[in-house]
Design a protein around this motif. Structure first.
Motif, PDB file in Angstrom:
ATOM      1  N   PHE A  62       0.822  -1.205   0.000  1.00  0.00           N
ATOM      2  CA  PHE A  62       0.000   0.000   0.000  1.00  0.00           C
ATOM      3  C   PHE A  62       0.855   1.253   0.000  1.00  0.00           C
ATOM      4  CE2 PHE A  62      -2.459   3.002   2.908  1.00  0.00           C
ATOM      5  CZ  PHE A  62      -3.142   3.588   1.856  1.00  0.00           C
ATOM      6  N   VAL A  63       1.833   1.310   0.892  1.00  0.00           N
ATOM      7  CA  VAL A  63       2.672   2.508   1.012  1.00  0.00           C
ATOM      8  C   VAL A  63       3.556   2.675  -0.217  1.00  0.00           C
ATOM      9  CG1 VAL A  63       4.496   3.609   2.358  1.00  0.00           C
ATOM     10  CG2 VAL A  63       2.623   2.452   3.525  1.00  0.00           C
ATOM     11  N   SER A  64       4.140   1.583  -0.712  1.00  0.00           N
ATOM     12  CA  SER A  64       5.027   1.686  -1.873  1.00  0.00           C
ATOM     13  C   SER A  64       4.266   2.129  -3.115  1.00  0.00           C
ATOM     14  CB  SER A  64       5.726   0.350  -2.117  1.00  0.00           C
ATOM     15  OG  SER A  64       4.779  -0.662  -2.434  1.00  0.00           O
ATOM     16  N   GLN A  65       3.081   1.585  -3.336  1.00  0.00           N
ATOM     17  CA  GLN A  65       2.289   1.992  -4.500  1.00  0.00           C
ATOM     18  C   GLN A  65       1.780   3.420  -4.350  1.00  0.00           C
ATOM     19  OE1 GLN A  65      -0.692  -0.746  -5.933  1.00  0.00           O
ATOM     20  NE2 GLN A  65       0.497  -2.544  -5.305  1.00  0.00           N
ATOM     21  N   LEU A  66       1.462   3.807  -3.121  1.00  0.00           N
ATOM     22  CA  LEU A  66       1.006   5.172  -2.879  1.00  0.00           C
ATOM     23  C   LEU A  66       2.122   6.166  -3.150  1.00  0.00           C
ATOM     24  CD1 LEU A  66      -1.244   7.043  -1.899  1.00  0.00           C
ATOM     25  CD2 LEU A  66      -0.492   6.624   0.444  1.00  0.00           C
TER      26      LEU A  66
END
Length: 266
Positions: A62-66
């Motif tokens: 989630f954080v990496s794609q965000l």
């Protein structure tokens, strides 16, 4: 109709004719535009349904794609590929920073949306604002907070990615509302992150499952792009177009040219 009949119609007939044609053209155009909007919303609804059907993202994903998303995607929620994706998060609640959004409804009842930051375990320092659920309010004491349980230590939640909570109208938009108040009308993630010093992510998470004994209700409405609304508007515009046409034909043609012919001659 001969030339003399055309000349005898008078200026009022032609003004009404032009007005009727313009009205029919405008209403038909608006109806077609609403149908095109409905097609767009159907595509959007299909994309949202496909996102929600995908496997949940972990906190790291989630954080990496965000972080990989351009700013333009975050500015336009409809183009955000993470919106409505399911996420499986683990971390610790920052309970002392809980905010209660006032005048929120669930199942027709007034209460609070409970917002609590969650410090994620995996990505270092990342904090996401979680819309944990709804709690009723005490109408005898508007400052009284609902009783709920926020577990300490590591927790795991399942939710879906969302933009900031829907904004309600508030009279004081100058920023003079007490920032230390836990009961608020609206919550801006960027402003709240600056107030608290928390490194909040630009998107929130709507919690769908969690502890059953935390005192919160999570009967969230289904994610809907609003396609039915556009079909309803299109029906209204086309209906108005047809009504104008019927009234014009009846009052300006049928009653004008057919009734005299049916009258007996002297």
């Amino acid at each position: 109709m001969n030339t003399n009949d055309v000349r005898s119609l008078g200026w009022r007939f032609w003004i009404i004719t032009v007005a009727a044609l313009v009205t029919m053209a405008v209403t038909a155009s608006l109806g077609r535009w609403q149908l095109s909007r409905a097609v767009q919303k159907e595509a959007l609804q299909l994309a949202m349904d496909q996102r929600m059907a995908e496997p949940p993202l972990s906190a790291e994903q989630f954080v990496s794609q965000l972080n990989a998303l351009p700013a333009s995607s975050l500015a336009d929620a409809q183009n955000d590929p993470l919106l409505h994706r399911q996420v499986q998060l683990s971390g610790q609640w920052v309970a002392e920073k809980t905010v209660y959004l006032d005048n929120r409804q669930m199942n027709g009842k007034q209460g609070f949306f409970v917002m609590t930051p969650l410090r994620l375990s995996g990505p270092a320092g990342a904090v996401v604002m979680v819309q944990r659920g709804w709690a009723p309010r005490d109408f005898t004491d508007r400052t009284k907070l609902p009783t709920l349980r926020t577990p300490a230590g590591e927790v795991q939640i399942l939710g879906r990615v969302a933009a900031r909570p829907a904004r309600l109208y508030e009279f004081d938009t100058s920023g003079n509302v007490a920032r230390d108040s836990v009961i608020r009308q609206n919550l801006d993630l960027v402003t709240f992150g600056a107030e608290t010093g928390l490194p909040l992510l630009p998107l929130s998470v709507v919690q769908t499952t969690g502890n059953a004994d935390d005192g919160l209700l999570r009967d969230w409405p289904a994610v809907d792009s609003g396609v039915d609304k556009h079909y309803g508007y299109a029906f209204q515009w086309f209906g108005l177009c047809a009504l104008v046409a019927i009234l014009y034909v009846w009052f300006q043609l049928i009653r004008r040219f057919l009734r005299p012919r049916s009258q007996p001659s002297a």
